[in-house]
Each structure stands twice: as structure tokens, then as C-alpha cells.
Design a protein around this motif. Structure first.
Motif, short mmCIF file in Angstrom:
data_model
loop_
_atom_site.label_atom_id
_atom_site.label_comp_id
_atom_site.label_asym_id
_atom_site.label_seq_id
_atom_site.Cartn_x
_atom_site.Cartn_y
_atom_site.Cartn_z
N ILE A 76 0.96 -1.13 -0.01
CA ILE A 76 0.11 0.10 -0.04
C ILE A 76 1.01 1.21 -0.06
O ILE A 76 1.87 1.35 0.95
N ASN A 77 0.65 2.33 -0.81
CA ASN A 77 1.24 3.42 -0.96
C ASN A 77 2.76 3.22 -1.30
O ASN A 77 3.84 3.67 -0.70
N PRO A 78 3.10 2.28 -2.26
CA PRO A 78 4.58 2.16 -2.57
C PRO A 78 5.38 3.08 -3.15
O PRO A 78 4.82 4.11 -3.87
N VAL A 79 6.64 3.11 -2.77
CA VAL A 79 7.56 3.92 -3.40
C VAL A 79 8.62 2.85 -3.87
O VAL A 79 9.10 2.19 -3.50
N LEU A 80 8.96 3.30 -5.34
CA LEU A 80 9.75 2.42 -6.29
C LEU A 80 11.22 2.96 -6.43
O LEU A 80 11.20 4.31 -6.84
N TRP A 81 12.33 2.35 -6.17
CA TRP A 81 13.64 2.62 -6.68
C TRP A 81 14.26 1.75 -7.37
O TRP A 81 13.67 0.37 -7.02
N MET A 82 14.87 1.92 -8.62
CA MET A 82 15.47 1.10 -9.30
C MET A 82 16.65 1.13 -9.87
O MET A 82 16.99 2.42 -10.14
N THR A 83 17.62 0.24 -10.42
CA THR A 83 18.77 0.45 -11.05
C THR A 83 18.23 0.95 -12.46
O THR A 83 17.37 0.43 -12.82
N PRO A 84 19.11 1.61 -13.22
CA PRO A 84 18.73 1.74 -14.52
C PRO A 84 18.79 0.56 -15.49
O PRO A 84 19.49 -0.54 -15.24
N PRO A 85 17.69 0.43 -16.18
CA PRO A 85 17.67 -0.84 -17.20
C PRO A 85 19.15 -0.82 -17.94
O PRO A 85 19.49 0.03 -18.49
N ALA A 86 19.39 -2.12 -18.31
CA ALA A 86 20.84 -2.47 -19.27
C ALA A 86 20.35 -1.81 -20.67
O ALA A 86 19.03 -1.97 -20.99
N PRO A 87 21.31 -1.15 -21.22
CA PRO A 87 20.89 -0.69 -22.67
C PRO A 87 20.91 -1.79 -23.52
O PRO A 87 21.11 -2.95 -23.56
N GLY A 88 20.18 -1.71 -24.96
CA GLY A 88 19.99 -2.49 -25.67
C GLY A 88 18.48 -2.97 -25.77
O GLY A 88 17.45 -2.52 -25.25
N SER A 89 18.10 -3.98 -26.82
CA SER A 89 16.77 -4.24 -26.82
C SER A 89 16.41 -5.38 -26.16
O SER A 89 17.47 -6.17 -25.77
N PRO A 90 15.00 -5.59 -25.73
CA PRO A 90 14.81 -6.53 -24.87
C PRO A 90 14.63 -8.02 -25.52
O PRO A 90 14.62 -8.04 -26.77
#
Length: 188
Positions: A76-90
Motif C-alpha cells: 500500500i502506498n509503494p515507493v519504487l527505486w530501481m537501477t537503470p535498465p541495461a541498454p539494448g533491445s529486450p
């Protein structure tokens, strides 16, 4: 508990930021129980309150690793931190995801491999989730719903155009579209 209708892309509640939960009431507890039941019936690995028409910052999740260990909860009421995604195509085999609000389809999407989510649970106790891999993808996907973002909004131009064609063909993309797990014949 009840299985709730899941809104389909185009419904305004899916495309607007959700409100903070000010108080954990019996109504919020019932909503969360219904969300778990709906997610399980769909079946899905996550479900955000806006997906069932409730514009609140709540999501539920469930996932089982190859070792069979269950992982299930509510934020409930989340806060999100993340590392940057790796470059390139999925990688279409490893990085494709689907959504109960765009049922029956999967598209590749690059996401961050590591996230930290904080928030509270149904008892008001602090929640802290540090995960990577598929669990990180689930956290990002559900958090996006709370900001009015569907995963299809993050796709590359070619895949985004494909989603728009699918939506037109199925009559989606306008208010009031939904499906109910166990009632409607939609392969989510």
C-alpha cells in the motif's frame, strides 16, 4: 470475497495516477482480499487496484520460483527505486510480459533488473522489498499501474502500433471495457 471485473486499456482509471491510501479501513481490507481472489482466478502474478476500477495506490503480487517457494503480498502506498535498465533491445524469450488489462498478449520490454519497494501492509506495518529478476519486473509493472501507465505504453514504436491494431480489432481503448475471470472467455 469476490472476483472483480478487470478493466481493459482505455478505461480512464487505468490512465490516471491513483490516490494515496489515507487509512486502512475494512473496505480496503475487503478490496485487497478481492484483488487476491481476482488475481488468482485470472491467473496473474500481480494486480493493481486501478485494474479493478479503484483509483488507490495498492497492489498485490504472487510468484513461485522454480524451487517452489511462494512469494505473495500486498503493498500500500509503494515507493519504487530501481537501477537503470541495461541498454539494448529486450530479449523476446526472457523479457516479455503481459497484462491483465491488455489480456491475451505478450510483448518484450526491457525493465530494470533490481528494485527496492517500500510501503505498508494491511496492518500498517512497513514493507521493504529488495528483489531482482522476474520479481523486480512484477514490482515495476504493478507500480506503473499506480501512475496510470500500462506496459504497452513503454513498448517500442513497432510493438506499440501492433497493440493499437489489436485494441481496435477487439473494440478496446474506450471507457467501460472489462472482463471477469471465470466468466469471460479471455485468454489472459
Amino acid at each position: 470475497m469476490a472476483i472483480l471485473p478487470i478493466r481493459i486499456m482505455g478505461d480512464p482509471v487505468l490512465h490516471s495516477p491513483a490516490a494515496v491510501v489515507d487509512e486502512i479501513t475494512d473496505e480496503v481490507r475487503t478490496l485487497v482480499a478481492d484483488m487476491f481472489e481476482t488475481m488468482d482466478a485470472a491467473p496473474g502474478v500481480g494486480l493493481a487496484a486501478p485494474q479493478v476500477g479503484v483509483p488507490l495506490r495498492i497492489y498485490v503480487y504472487t510468484y513461485q520460483d522454480d524451487d517452489g517457494a511462494p512469494w505473495r503480498g500486498v503493498v500500500i502506498n509503494p515507493v519504487l527505486w530501481m537501477t537503470p535498465p541495461a541498454p539494448g533491445s529486450p530479449d523476446p524469450d526472457e523479457e516479455s510480459e503481459g497484462c491483465l488489462s491488455f489480456p491475451g498478449e505478450r510483448f518484450p520490454l526491457r525493465r530494470s533488473d533490481e528494485v527496492l519497494v517500500t510501503g505498508i501492509d494491511l496492518d500498517g506495518a512497513p514493507v521493504r522489498i529488495e528483489v531482482d529478476g522476474w520479481r523486480a519486473r512484477i514490482m515495476q509493472h504493478e507500480f506503473d499501474h499506480l501512475d496510470g501507465i500500462l506496459y504497452i505504453d513503454r513498448l517500442d514504436d513497432a510493438d506499440w502500433k501492433t497493440t493499437q491494431k489489436i485494441a481496435r480489432k477487439r473494440g478496446w481503448g474506450r471507457p467501460g471495457q472489462s472482463w471477469t475471470p471465470g466468466v469471460d472467455d479471455i485468454d489472459a
